[in-house]
Design an enzyme around this catalytic site. Sequence first.
Site, PDB file in Angstrom:
ATOM      1  N   ASP A  39      -7.384  -9.323   7.257  1.00  0.00           N
ATOM      2  CA  ASP A  39      -6.064  -8.740   7.032  1.00  0.00           C
ATOM      3  C   ASP A  39      -5.181  -9.791   6.361  1.00  0.00           C
ATOM      4  O   ASP A  39      -5.181 -10.955   6.726  1.00  0.00           O
ATOM      5  CB  ASP A  39      -5.438  -8.294   8.365  1.00  0.00           C
ATOM      6  CG  ASP A  39      -4.256  -7.374   8.143  1.00  0.00           C
ATOM      7  OD1 ASP A  39      -4.358  -6.173   8.458  1.00  0.00           O
ATOM      8  OD2 ASP A  39      -3.194  -7.853   7.635  1.00  0.00           O
ATOM      9  N   ILE A  40      -4.415  -9.342   5.374  1.00  0.00           N
ATOM     10  CA  ILE A  40      -3.580 -10.256   4.588  1.00  0.00           C
ATOM     11  C   ILE A  40      -2.414 -10.813   5.417  1.00  0.00           C
ATOM     12  O   ILE A  40      -1.855 -11.860   5.083  1.00  0.00           O
ATOM     13  CB  ILE A  40      -3.062  -9.515   3.321  1.00  0.00           C
ATOM     14  CG1 ILE A  40      -2.741 -10.482   2.209  1.00  0.00           C
ATOM     15  CG2 ILE A  40      -1.896  -8.607   3.635  1.00  0.00           C
ATOM     16  CD1 ILE A  40      -2.488  -9.794   0.865  1.00  0.00           C
ATOM     17  N   ASN A  97      -4.689   2.937  13.400  1.00  0.00           N
ATOM     18  CA  ASN A  97      -3.443   3.698  13.342  1.00  0.00           C
ATOM     19  C   ASN A  97      -3.671   5.012  12.603  1.00  0.00           C
ATOM     20  O   ASN A  97      -4.344   5.037  11.559  1.00  0.00           O
ATOM     21  CB  ASN A  97      -2.361   2.878  12.638  1.00  0.00           C
ATOM     22  CG  ASN A  97      -1.885   1.721  13.480  1.00  0.00           C
ATOM     23  OD1 ASN A  97      -1.662   1.874  14.676  1.00  0.00           O
ATOM     24  ND2 ASN A  97      -1.734   0.550  12.875  1.00  0.00           N
ATOM     25  N   GLU A 105       0.078   2.555   7.517  1.00  0.00           N
ATOM     26  CA  GLU A 105       0.668   2.312   6.194  1.00  0.00           C
ATOM     27  C   GLU A 105      -0.298   2.573   5.053  1.00  0.00           C
ATOM     28  O   GLU A 105       0.130   2.949   3.967  1.00  0.00           O
ATOM     29  CB  GLU A 105       1.183   0.876   6.109  1.00  0.00           C
ATOM     30  CG  GLU A 105       2.443   0.686   6.942  1.00  0.00           C
ATOM     31  CD  GLU A 105       3.009  -0.713   6.882  1.00  0.00           C
ATOM     32  OE1 GLU A 105       2.317  -1.607   6.351  1.00  0.00           O
ATOM     33  OE2 GLU A 105       4.133  -0.891   7.366  1.00  0.00           O
ATOM     34  N   VAL A 106      -1.581   2.306   5.287  1.00  0.00           N
ATOM     35  CA  VAL A 106      -2.554   2.469   4.196  1.00  0.00           C
ATOM     36  C   VAL A 106      -3.396   3.713   4.481  1.00  0.00           C
ATOM     37  O   VAL A 106      -4.059   3.796   5.526  1.00  0.00           O
ATOM     38  CB  VAL A 106      -3.452   1.222   4.064  1.00  0.00           C
ATOM     39  CG1 VAL A 106      -4.463   1.419   2.940  1.00  0.00           C
ATOM     40  CG2 VAL A 106      -2.609  -0.026   3.820  1.00  0.00           C
ATOM     41  N   HIS A 110      -8.979   2.573   8.438  1.00  0.00           N
ATOM     42  CA  HIS A 110      -9.325   1.171   8.705  1.00  0.00           C
ATOM     43  C   HIS A 110      -9.242   0.920  10.193  1.00  0.00           C
ATOM     44  O   HIS A 110      -8.362   1.434  10.873  1.00  0.00           O
ATOM     45  CB  HIS A 110      -8.434   0.197   7.934  1.00  0.00           C
ATOM     46  CG  HIS A 110      -6.965   0.486   8.011  1.00  0.00           C
ATOM     47  ND1 HIS A 110      -6.383   1.523   7.324  1.00  0.00           N
ATOM     48  CD2 HIS A 110      -5.971  -0.106   8.700  1.00  0.00           C
ATOM     49  CE1 HIS A 110      -5.084   1.546   7.583  1.00  0.00           C
ATOM     50  NE2 HIS A 110      -4.801   0.572   8.428  1.00  0.00           N
ATOM     51  N   HIS A 112      -8.687  -2.108  12.773  1.00  0.00           N
ATOM     52  CA  HIS A 112      -8.274  -3.507  12.933  1.00  0.00           C
ATOM     53  C   HIS A 112      -9.141  -4.105  14.036  1.00  0.00           C
ATOM     54  O   HIS A 112      -9.275  -3.509  15.114  1.00  0.00           O
ATOM     55  CB  HIS A 112      -6.815  -3.598  13.384  1.00  0.00           C
ATOM     56  CG  HIS A 112      -5.810  -3.061  12.424  1.00  0.00           C
ATOM     57  ND1 HIS A 112      -5.052  -3.867  11.600  1.00  0.00           N
ATOM     58  CD2 HIS A 112      -5.402  -1.793  12.168  1.00  0.00           C
ATOM     59  CE1 HIS A 112      -4.219  -3.121  10.885  1.00  0.00           C
ATOM     60  NE2 HIS A 112      -4.409  -1.856  11.207  1.00  0.00           N
TER      61      HIS A 112
HETATM   62  P1  AMP Z   1      -1.875  -0.044   9.102  1.00  0.00           P
HETATM   63  O1  AMP Z   1      -0.438  -0.290   9.472  1.00  0.00           O
HETATM   64  O2  AMP Z   1      -2.738   0.234  10.290  1.00  0.00           O
HETATM   65  O3  AMP Z   1      -2.001   0.977   7.996  1.00  0.00           O
HETATM   66  O4  AMP Z   1      -2.406  -1.440   8.574  1.00  0.00           O
HETATM   67  C1  AMP Z   1      -2.464  -1.801   7.235  1.00  0.00           C
HETATM   68  C2  AMP Z   1      -2.891  -3.247   7.219  1.00  0.00           C
HETATM   69  O5  AMP Z   1      -3.330  -3.570   5.917  1.00  0.00           O
HETATM   70  C3  AMP Z   1      -1.760  -4.241   7.567  1.00  0.00           C
HETATM   71  O6  AMP Z   1      -2.144  -4.997   8.710  1.00  0.00           O
HETATM   72  C4  AMP Z   1      -1.647  -5.100   6.307  1.00  0.00           C
HETATM   73  O7  AMP Z   1      -1.375  -6.452   6.595  1.00  0.00           O
HETATM   74  C5  AMP Z   1      -3.011  -4.911   5.670  1.00  0.00           C
HETATM   75  N1  AMP Z   1      -3.078  -5.097   4.220  1.00  0.00           N
HETATM   76  C6  AMP Z   1      -2.288  -4.523   3.278  1.00  0.00           C
HETATM   77  N2  AMP Z   1      -2.681  -4.902   2.055  1.00  0.00           N
HETATM   78  C7  AMP Z   1      -3.749  -5.720   2.222  1.00  0.00           C
HETATM   79  C8  AMP Z   1      -4.601  -6.430   1.335  1.00  0.00           C
HETATM   80  N3  AMP Z   1      -4.444  -6.382   0.006  1.00  0.00           N
HETATM   81  N4  AMP Z   1      -5.602  -7.174   1.858  1.00  0.00           N
HETATM   82  C9  AMP Z   1      -5.778  -7.240   3.199  1.00  0.00           C
HETATM   83  N5  AMP Z   1      -5.001  -6.589   4.080  1.00  0.00           N
HETATM   84  C10 AMP Z   1      -4.004  -5.842   3.612  1.00  0.00           C
END
Ligand code: AMP
Length: 126
Positions: A39-40, A97, A105-106, A110, A112
């Site tokens: 995770d970034i 999530n 958010e994405v 995914h 974690h």
């Molecule tokens: P969520 O809130 O569960 O959708 O988590 C999205 C996660 O993606 C967050 O923890 C971000 O830090 C992570 N994230 C977003 N962009 C990137 C990226 N380019 N590389 C790695 N992690 C990312």
Amino acid sequence: MPIDATQPYDDQNIFAKILRGEIPSTKIFEDEWAYAFPDINPQAELHILVIPKGAYVSWDDFSAKAPPEEIAGFIRAVGHVARLHGLVEPGYRLLSNIGPHSGQEVPHLHVHLFGGQPLGPMIARR
Ligand code: AMP
């Protein structure tokens, strides 16, 4: 911005771009079903994201629509990544999530994977 997990899959999401190699990531593990990368913005000593290669918005979408072999392959990959990092004996946490209440958010499923330290309470106290 949290996403609506019932929306159709958007292949322009950032994890779709990572899977296509359009955005850089550091590969931790890859097989037929899954890809894992750090995770970034790590929230623990070890914070890895494991994503399916298939196009699924969320755990809800995946659990409802993915064929059994894809579900098995993805779940096995998550366990494998944890074992690769020696996390079974000290313990670790998985979190996914789904939708607005979770803050997803994405819009690509995914999981974690958190570890490498005692992780504290499961969710923020009310
Ligand atoms: P969520 O809130 O569960 O959708 O988590 C999205 C996660 O993606 C967050 O923890 C971000 O830090 C992570 N994230 C977003 N962009 C990137 C990226 N380019 N590389 C790695 N992690 C990312």
